[in-house]
Every structure is written in structure tokens, then in C-alpha cells.
Design a protein around this motif. Structure first.
Motif, PDB file in Angstrom:
ATOM      1  N   UNK A  21       0.807  -1.037  -0.075  1.00 35.58           N
ATOM      2  CA  UNK A  21      -0.043   0.079  -0.068  1.00 35.58           C
ATOM      3  C   UNK A  21       0.960   1.259  -0.068  1.00 35.58           C
ATOM      4  N   UNK A  22       2.018   1.276   0.572  1.00 40.72           N
ATOM      5  CA  UNK A  22       2.810   2.353   0.918  1.00 40.72           C
ATOM      6  C   UNK A  22       3.574   2.560  -0.635  1.00 40.72           C
ATOM      7  N   UNK A  23       3.839   1.526  -1.341  1.00 42.08           N
ATOM      8  CA  UNK A  23       4.532   1.515  -2.665  1.00 42.08           C
ATOM      9  C   UNK A  23       3.437   2.324  -3.694  1.00 42.08           C
ATOM     10  N   UNK A  24       2.143   1.972  -3.589  1.00 38.17           N
ATOM     11  CA  UNK A  24       1.308   2.458  -4.442  1.00 38.17           C
ATOM     12  C   UNK A  24       0.852   3.695  -4.208  1.00 38.17           C
ATOM     13  N   UNK A  59      -1.183  11.351   4.249  1.00 42.64           N
ATOM     14  CA  UNK A  59      -0.773  10.178   2.778  1.00 42.64           C
ATOM     15  C   UNK A  59      -0.086   9.009   3.595  1.00 42.64           C
ATOM     16  N   UNK A  60      -0.037   8.699   4.868  1.00 40.83           N
ATOM     17  CA  UNK A  60       0.398   7.312   5.032  1.00 40.83           C
ATOM     18  C   UNK A  60      -0.236   6.647   6.306  1.00 40.83           C
ATOM     19  N   UNK A  61      -0.880   7.371   7.275  1.00 40.36           N
ATOM     20  CA  UNK A  61      -1.308   6.804   8.437  1.00 40.36           C
ATOM     21  C   UNK A  61      -2.846   6.182   7.989  1.00 40.36           C
ATOM     22  N   UNK A  62      -3.424   6.611   7.151  1.00 39.39           N
ATOM     23  CA  UNK A  62      -4.921   6.076   6.799  1.00 39.39           C
ATOM     24  C   UNK A  62      -4.564   4.487   6.359  1.00 39.39           C
ATOM     25  N   UNK A  63      -3.415   3.933   6.154  1.00 37.17           N
ATOM     26  CA  UNK A  63      -3.513   2.793   5.771  1.00 37.17           C
ATOM     27  C   UNK A  63      -3.562   1.638   6.643  1.00 37.17           C
ATOM     28  N   UNK A  64      -4.535   0.866   6.163  1.00 39.82           N
ATOM     29  CA  UNK A  64      -4.762  -0.249   7.179  1.00 39.82           C
ATOM     30  C   UNK A  64      -3.612  -1.180   7.503  1.00 39.82           C
ATOM     31  N   UNK A  65      -3.598  -1.377   8.795  1.00 40.81           N
ATOM     32  CA  UNK A  65      -2.664  -2.566   9.200  1.00 40.81           C
ATOM     33  C   UNK A  65      -1.395  -1.620   9.754  1.00 40.81           C
ATOM     34  N   UNK A  66      -1.321  -0.240   9.734  1.00 44.42           N
ATOM     35  CA  UNK A  66      -0.282   0.236  10.482  1.00 44.42           C
ATOM     36  C   UNK A  66      -0.794   0.640  11.821  1.00 44.42           C
ATOM     37  N   UNK A  67       0.057  -0.137  12.888  1.00 39.28           N
ATOM     38  CA  UNK A  67      -0.447   0.030  14.213  1.00 39.28           C
ATOM     39  C   UNK A  67       0.377   1.360  14.906  1.00 39.28           C
TER      40      UNK A  67
END
Length: 78
Positions: A21-24, A59-67
Motif C-alpha cells: 500500500x505504501x508503494x502504491x 498520506x500514510x497513516x490511513x493505510x490499514x494495518x499500521x499500528x
């Protein structure tokens, strides 16, 4: 541009999905898998004039799975 390093702890079993997801997002300069307390290490350049915290949140912390994340700001190189 402001160079920052962000360490990312992922929920168990989600590290590869988070990295994908970060790469995308195409916002990082470099992304590494790491051992220890955090699972990923990302080098990121924040555009001039942008608020660092807001940029990371948007830009980053909305990604599911980041704790959890830990950001290290950098200063002028010697």
C-alpha cells in the motif's frame, strides 16, 4: 524538501500488505523491511512548506494495518 525517516509497526500478518500500500502511494524515497520493534523503515521527502505531521497523517497513516509509527526529522548534513 525535508527528509524524514519513518519507522512503522504493523499489525501481525500485515507487513507485506502495508508495504504494498505504501508503494502504491509513490511518496517514499526508500522502503525497507526491518527487524526489531518496528517492521518497516521508510525514507520520505516532505515537500517544502508542507506541515510534516499533516503530510504523514494525510498520506500514510490511513493505510490499514499500521499500528504505530515513529518519525525522525533530519537536519543539515555535515
Amino acid at each position: 524538501m525535508q527528509c524524514v525517516f519513518i519507522q512503522i509497526r504493523c499489525k501481525p500478518g500485515t507487513t507485506y500488505a502495508v508495504a504494498d500500500a505504501i508503494a502504491l502511494q509513490e511518496i517514499h524515497s526508500e522502503l525497507f523491511s526491518t527487524s526489531g520493534e518496528y517492521d518497516l523503515l521508510m525514507k520520505l521527502y516532505i515537500p517544502e512548506g508542507e506541515d510534516v505531521g499533516k503530510f504523514i497523517n494525510d498520506n500514510l497513516l490511513h493505510i490499514d494495518g499500521i499500528e504505530r509509527s515513529m518519525t525522525t526529522l533530519t537536519f543539515k548534513a555535515f
